[in-house]
Design an enzyme around this catalytic site. Structure first.
Site, PDB file in Angstrom:
ATOM      1  N   MET A   1       0.835  -1.202   0.000  1.00  0.00           N
ATOM      2  CA  MET A   1       0.000   0.000   0.000  1.00  0.00           C
ATOM      3  C   MET A   1       0.874   1.257   0.000  1.00  0.00           C
ATOM      4  O   MET A   1       2.076   1.198   0.077  1.00  0.00           O
ATOM      5  CB  MET A   1      -0.910   0.007   1.241  1.00  0.00           C
ATOM      6  CG  MET A   1      -1.752  -1.248   1.389  1.00  0.00           C
ATOM      7  SD  MET A   1      -3.156  -1.263   0.285  1.00  0.00           S
ATOM      8  CE  MET A   1      -3.969  -2.759   0.828  1.00  0.00           C
ATOM      9  N   VAL A   2       0.230   2.381   0.006  1.00  0.00           N
ATOM     10  CA  VAL A   2       0.836   3.699   0.031  1.00  0.00           C
ATOM     11  C   VAL A   2       1.809   3.841  -1.144  1.00  0.00           C
ATOM     12  O   VAL A   2       1.393   3.765  -2.286  1.00  0.00           O
ATOM     13  CB  VAL A   2       1.527   3.990   1.392  1.00  0.00           C
ATOM     14  CG1 VAL A   2       1.788   5.477   1.522  1.00  0.00           C
ATOM     15  CG2 VAL A   2       0.640   3.544   2.551  1.00  0.00           C
TER      16      VAL A   2
ATOM     17  N   GLY B   1      -3.894  -8.558   8.592  1.00  0.00           N
ATOM     18  CA  GLY B   1      -3.268  -9.325   9.662  1.00  0.00           C
ATOM     19  C   GLY B   1      -1.804  -9.041   9.915  1.00  0.00           C
ATOM     20  O   GLY B   1      -1.189  -9.685  10.757  1.00  0.00           O
TER      21      GLY B   1
ATOM     22  N   CYS C   1     -10.177   2.335   1.639  1.00  0.00           N
ATOM     23  CA  CYS C   1      -9.188   3.242   2.232  1.00  0.00           C
ATOM     24  C   CYS C   1      -9.873   4.355   3.015  1.00  0.00           C
ATOM     25  O   CYS C   1     -10.669   5.108   2.456  1.00  0.00           O
ATOM     26  CB  CYS C   1      -8.309   3.843   1.144  1.00  0.00           C
ATOM     27  SG  CYS C   1      -7.035   4.948   1.799  1.00  0.00           S
TER      28      CYS C   1
ATOM     29  N   ARG D   1       1.778  -4.619   4.932  1.00  0.00           N
ATOM     30  CA  ARG D   1       2.908  -4.119   5.720  1.00  0.00           C
ATOM     31  C   ARG D   1       3.937  -5.204   6.034  1.00  0.00           C
ATOM     32  O   ARG D   1       5.142  -4.938   6.001  1.00  0.00           O
ATOM     33  CB  ARG D   1       2.380  -3.485   7.016  1.00  0.00           C
ATOM     34  CG  ARG D   1       1.778  -2.102   6.797  1.00  0.00           C
ATOM     35  CD  ARG D   1       0.984  -1.641   8.013  1.00  0.00           C
ATOM     36  NE  ARG D   1      -0.160  -2.497   8.238  1.00  0.00           N
ATOM     37  CZ  ARG D   1      -0.598  -2.879   9.441  1.00  0.00           C
ATOM     38  NH1 ARG D   1       0.042  -2.482  10.516  1.00  0.00           N
ATOM     39  NH2 ARG D   1      -1.657  -3.654   9.563  1.00  0.00           N
TER      40      ARG D   1
ATOM     41  N   GLU E   1      -2.294   2.293  -4.903  1.00  0.00           N
ATOM     42  CA  GLU E   1      -3.536   2.866  -5.417  1.00  0.00           C
ATOM     43  C   GLU E   1      -3.228   4.068  -6.303  1.00  0.00           C
ATOM     44  O   GLU E   1      -2.494   4.975  -5.914  1.00  0.00           O
ATOM     45  CB  GLU E   1      -4.441   3.323  -4.258  1.00  0.00           C
ATOM     46  CG  GLU E   1      -5.740   3.950  -4.757  1.00  0.00           C
ATOM     47  CD  GLU E   1      -6.509   4.651  -3.646  1.00  0.00           C
ATOM     48  OE1 GLU E   1      -7.594   5.157  -3.927  1.00  0.00           O
ATOM     49  OE2 GLU E   1      -6.018   4.687  -2.507  1.00  0.00           O
TER      50      GLU E   1
END
Length: 462
Positions: free
Chosen positions: A14-15, A189, A111, A216, A38
């Site tokens: 992500m990010v 998770g 998000c 992550r 994204e």
């Protein structure tokens, strides 16, 4: 969402993490599917699709020349494009734009970050915050989504107001998994449940999902996908740097990803050195990979030169139908270090034309859309000359064209080691005659005026 993979381990950085180097590294370590970060529909619709023959990639480039999305043949059937959108027509337009370069398209509806919700994207698509406050309502919402024809649904097991530090609701994900027939992908998770490869299957089992999306935990160490166990941190970091260098990843993103990997050791000697880096080369120096960086740069430069020679550019004049077989061409580049400081090839050519009483040289320059490089054609005495190589600036391209003309005519061009010519002697005398005290501002201004009043002035000589 259009996703048709079941019983797969999925990586979804992500990010700013889902760039090509990180995705390829995750595939190396065993991830089955990878996500890009994204990307907003409006930004993608402004992009131009470019096939990058040097890097062997497909690049979607914004008007600012920034690469917004980059992919390659290796991940074509395994990369999911995650889209931020609040408009069905724009979403469809982006899907049509990229459909041949990706395996699937994911519409981000979860998000909670302000940059997404302010634009009506992400969690804002859920229409109201209450929708996710109760499991029953979440299940009803997912059933509505299922009826639209999606191939899979990814569920992040937290409420809109919750963040990474809050426990993931495995029971919510399980309720959704049992309520729909399409595959459900469990996500969320990383913080508390997923520490090694075996934990991925445990998370899938407890949520009754078809597969697992890891963000992550994979960002901290992509080798979490190795069944044999994770690799040492520095080995993973070096492997990531290799991909970052090979695919010209922007150093700020490379640095960000490395800092995420080293997250709890940012105050260590290695962490401090990494924090101080200001370029990809700096990063490579920290990890003793300078030779690898230099070899990649050299390889890419050689590919560029090879492509410049082989690309057929028949259109180099204003007339679309004019053939260029009358143009004298040779592979030439102007390297400033190889020429005397007082003169340039353009100056030699102009001086020769004046001496022969020909009209002064006329330069016509075109820019290639592929990489914004330039090539110039010079017309001298009704004949045309140009280099087959492309240059990064218009001035360099014009100098290269002048060199081709001078070499064809057997004339001096001002290279270091050439016999001193009348033009060089004239320039030396002119410099001696115009010598002034450079601490005298009036003298400096006089020199500037003389230079700019000279029609032979070329600021590349300064």
């Amino acid at each position: 969402m259009v996703l048709s993979f079941c019983d797969k381990v999925i990586l979804a950085p992500m990010v700013r993490v889902g760039t090509l180097p990180m995705r390829l590294l995750a595939l190396d370590y065993g991830a089955d599917i990878v996500y890009c970060e994204e990307l907003v529909d409006i930004k993608m619709l402004q992009c131009k699709r470019i096939v990058n023959d040097v890097l062997q990639t497909v690049d979607y480039i914004a008007p600012t020349e920034r690469v917004i999305f980059q992919t390659c043949e290796r991940e074509k059937d395994r990369v999911v494009f995650q889209m931020g959108t609040a408009d069905p027509e724009r979403a469809l337009a982006v899907a049509k734009l990229i459909e041949n370069d990706v395996a699937a398209i994911d519409i981000n509806m979860g998000c909670p970050k302000e940059y997404s919700t302010k634009g009506g994207m992400g969690a804002a698509l859920l229409s109201s915050p209450e929708k996710i406050e109760k499991v029953e309502e979440t299940v009803n919402l997912v059933k509505i989504i299922e009826r639209t024809g999606v191939a899979a649904i990814a569920v992040h097991g937290r409420k809109k107001a919750e963040r990474q530090q809050h426990p993931v609701h495995c029971d919510f994900i399980k309720a959704v998994s049992e309520a729909v027939s399409v595959p459900v992908i469990a996500n969320g998770g990383s913080q508390e449940l997923i520490r090694e490869f075996q934990d991925i299957e445990a998370f899938r089992s407890v949520t009754a999902a078809s597969s697992v999306m890891v963000a992550r935990a994979a960002m901290w160490n992509p080798s979490i996908f190795r069944r044999e166990g994770s690799l040492p941190q520095e080995d993973v970091m070096r492997n990531y740097i290799r991909y970052a260098v090979m695919y010209n990843n922007h150093y700020t993103n490379t640095k960000y990803c490395l800092c995420q990997m080293i997250r709890d050791q940012l105050e260590s000697p290695l962490g401090r050195k990494l924090h101080a880096t200001q370029s990809t080369l700096d990063i490579c120096e920290v990890f003793e990979m300078t030779s690898f960086y230099e070899s990649c740069q050299l390889s890419q430069e050689r590919k560029k030169v090879s492509l410049n020679v082989s690309i057929q550019e028949t259109q180099i004049t204003d007339n679309d139908n004019e053939e260029n077989h009358d143009t004298v061409q040779m592979p030439v580049k102007f390297e400033r270090k190889d020429y005397l400081p007082q003169v340039t090839p353009k100056m030699f050519l102009l001086e020769w034309c004046r001496k022969e009483k020909f009209p002064q040289p006329v330069y016509y320059t075109v820019q290639r859309s592929l990489d914004k490089f330039f090539r110039s054609v010079v017309t001298v005495n009704e004949k045309k000359y140009c280099s087959t190589l492309w240059d990064k600036s218009k001035k360099l391209a014009e100098q290269a064209a002048a060199i081709v003309c001078l070499r064809t005519l057997g004339l001096p061009e001002g290279k270091v080691g050439e016999e001193e010519s009348d033009l060089i002697r004239k320039r030396k005398r002119g410099i001696q005659d115009e010598s002034v005290d450079m601490t005298d501002s009036q003298g400096v201004e006089q020199i500037k005026k003389r230079l700019h009043s000279n029609e032979n002035f070329d600021d590349s000589n300064i």
